[in-house]
Enzyme design. Structure first.
Site, short mmCIF file in Angstrom:
data_model
loop_
_atom_site.label_atom_id
_atom_site.label_comp_id
_atom_site.label_asym_id
_atom_site.label_seq_id
_atom_site.Cartn_x
_atom_site.Cartn_y
_atom_site.Cartn_z
N LEU A 22 -30.73 35.51 8.51
CA LEU A 22 -32.06 36.12 8.37
C LEU A 22 -33.17 35.10 8.49
O LEU A 22 -34.23 35.38 9.06
CB LEU A 22 -32.15 36.83 7.01
CG LEU A 22 -31.12 37.93 6.73
CD1 LEU A 22 -31.34 38.51 5.33
CD2 LEU A 22 -31.17 39.02 7.78
N ASP A 41 -33.37 23.83 4.97
CA ASP A 41 -31.96 24.17 4.79
C ASP A 41 -31.18 22.90 4.45
O ASP A 41 -31.74 21.79 4.51
CB ASP A 41 -31.40 24.84 6.04
CG ASP A 41 -30.35 25.90 5.72
OD1 ASP A 41 -29.53 25.66 4.81
OD2 ASP A 41 -30.35 26.96 6.38
N ASP A 64 -32.26 20.97 -0.54
CA ASP A 64 -31.55 21.88 -1.43
C ASP A 64 -32.62 22.60 -2.25
O ASP A 64 -33.42 21.95 -2.92
CB ASP A 64 -30.62 21.07 -2.34
CG ASP A 64 -29.81 21.93 -3.30
OD1 ASP A 64 -30.23 23.07 -3.60
OD2 ASP A 64 -28.77 21.45 -3.78
N VAL A 65 -32.64 23.93 -2.19
CA VAL A 65 -33.71 24.67 -2.86
C VAL A 65 -33.69 24.51 -4.37
O VAL A 65 -34.70 24.79 -5.04
CB VAL A 65 -33.67 26.18 -2.51
CG1 VAL A 65 -34.00 26.40 -1.04
CG2 VAL A 65 -32.32 26.80 -2.88
N CYS A 91 -35.01 32.78 2.09
CA CYS A 91 -33.77 33.40 2.57
C CYS A 91 -32.51 32.68 2.10
O CYS A 91 -31.41 33.19 2.29
CB CYS A 91 -33.75 33.46 4.10
SG CYS A 91 -34.99 34.54 4.83
N TYR A 168 -23.75 37.69 -8.14
CA TYR A 168 -24.67 37.94 -7.03
C TYR A 168 -25.72 38.99 -7.42
O TYR A 168 -26.92 38.80 -7.18
CB TYR A 168 -23.88 38.40 -5.82
CG TYR A 168 -24.69 38.53 -4.56
CD1 TYR A 168 -25.18 37.41 -3.90
CD2 TYR A 168 -24.96 39.78 -4.01
CE1 TYR A 168 -25.92 37.53 -2.73
CE2 TYR A 168 -25.69 39.92 -2.84
CZ TYR A 168 -26.17 38.78 -2.21
OH TYR A 168 -26.90 38.91 -1.05
N LYS A 172 -29.82 38.51 -7.66
CA LYS A 172 -30.75 39.30 -6.84
C LYS A 172 -31.59 40.24 -7.70
O LYS A 172 -32.76 40.51 -7.39
CB LYS A 172 -29.97 40.08 -5.79
CG LYS A 172 -29.26 39.19 -4.77
CD LYS A 172 -30.23 38.28 -4.03
CE LYS A 172 -29.56 37.50 -2.92
NZ LYS A 172 -30.51 36.66 -2.14
N PHE A 201 -26.21 43.49 6.81
CA PHE A 201 -26.80 42.91 8.02
C PHE A 201 -25.77 42.06 8.77
O PHE A 201 -24.86 41.49 8.17
CB PHE A 201 -28.02 42.06 7.67
CG PHE A 201 -29.30 42.83 7.68
CD1 PHE A 201 -30.22 42.69 8.72
CD2 PHE A 201 -29.57 43.74 6.68
CE1 PHE A 201 -31.39 43.43 8.74
CE2 PHE A 201 -30.75 44.48 6.68
CZ PHE A 201 -31.65 44.32 7.72
#
Length: 261
Positions: A22, A41, A64-65, A91, A168, A172, A201
């Protein structure tokens, strides 16, 4: 008089998870519409090669986020290369499949796995939001008073989590839950916050599965009965950026699917 919709042309977007799926589809669309993009990323994600494919208006920022330092460095790169940051699209994400307790195997869901999913998906998203908001706050507001747009990625699992999706779904669901309060936090400085909750997706996570499995999953979508195209996610990102009255909301992009257990 209604405010004019804002074109993405000339804007600068930071996209986490931008090397694939995405995130990459979003970068391709925005750059194709005249924006500049920073693909944020992991160092081994192949992001540098993808950025080169997209041309001079795209750069790769290995990060790394979950790391404050990494994200600050990436934002500094964006500002040094393009002068500012107008848009952030979150994303980046991971998933594990594990039941809370598996009776047959006598195994419990490990705290380490649960924590890791929350760290990347929820804490990582918030880490980027809080830091990019500081950068956007330095922008000159446009004629409508806007300084920036932040778009997060949740999932239909936030609403209909399946067996094995406790971590997960929690991550979210957290993104869904913080969308409105953060939008309210940032409204006084002209930063909008939106979240997209995708269904099934055609990202590498799904397309790497056997064709029979992919076809079965696609058949569960009421209409259109197929997997979503990452380009459709990217199209919605553009629509959110361009419509100044979209704020503080979660939009499901799922072909009307409601996941079964």
């Amino acid at each position: 008089m209604a405010a004019a919709c804002r074109s993405v042309k000339g804007l600068v977007a930071v996209i986490t998870g931008g090397a694939s799926g995405l995130g990459l589809a979003t970068a391709e669309r925005l750059v194709g519409q005249g924006a500049s993009a920073v693909l944020l990323d992991l160092p081994n994600s192949g992001g540098e090669a993808q950025a080169k494919k997209l041309g001079n208006n795209c750069v790769f920022a290995p990060a790394d986020v979950t790391s404050e330092k990494d994200v600050q460095t990436a934002l500094a790169l964006a500002k040094g290369k393009f002068g500012r940051v107008d848009v952030a699209v979150n994303c980046a994400g991971i998933a594990v499949a594990s039941k809370t307790y598996n009776l047959k195997k006598g195994q419990t869901h490990t705290l380490e796995d649960f924590q890791r999913v929350l760290d990347v998906n929820l804490m990582g998203t918030f880490n980027v939001i809080r830091l990019v908001a500081g950068e956007m706050g330095q922008n000159e507001p446009d004629q409508g008073g806007q300084r920036g747009v932040i778009i997060n990625t949740a999932s239909v699992a936030a609403f209909e989590g399946q067996v094995g999706q406790a971590a997960y779904s929690a991550s979210k669901g957290g993104i869904v839950g913080m969308t409105l309060p953060i939008a309210r936090d940032l409204a006084p400085i002209g930063i909008r916050v939106m979240t997209i909750a995708p269904g099934l997706f055609g990202t590498p996570l799904l397309t790497s599965l056997p064709e029979k499995v992919c076809n079965f999953l696609a058949s569960q979508v009421p209409f259109p009965s197929r997997l979503g195209d990452p380009a459709e996610y990217a199209h919605l990102v553009q629509a959110i950026i361009e419509n100044p009255f979209l704020n503080g909301e979660v939009i499901r992009l799922d072909g009307a699917i409601r996941m079964q257990p």
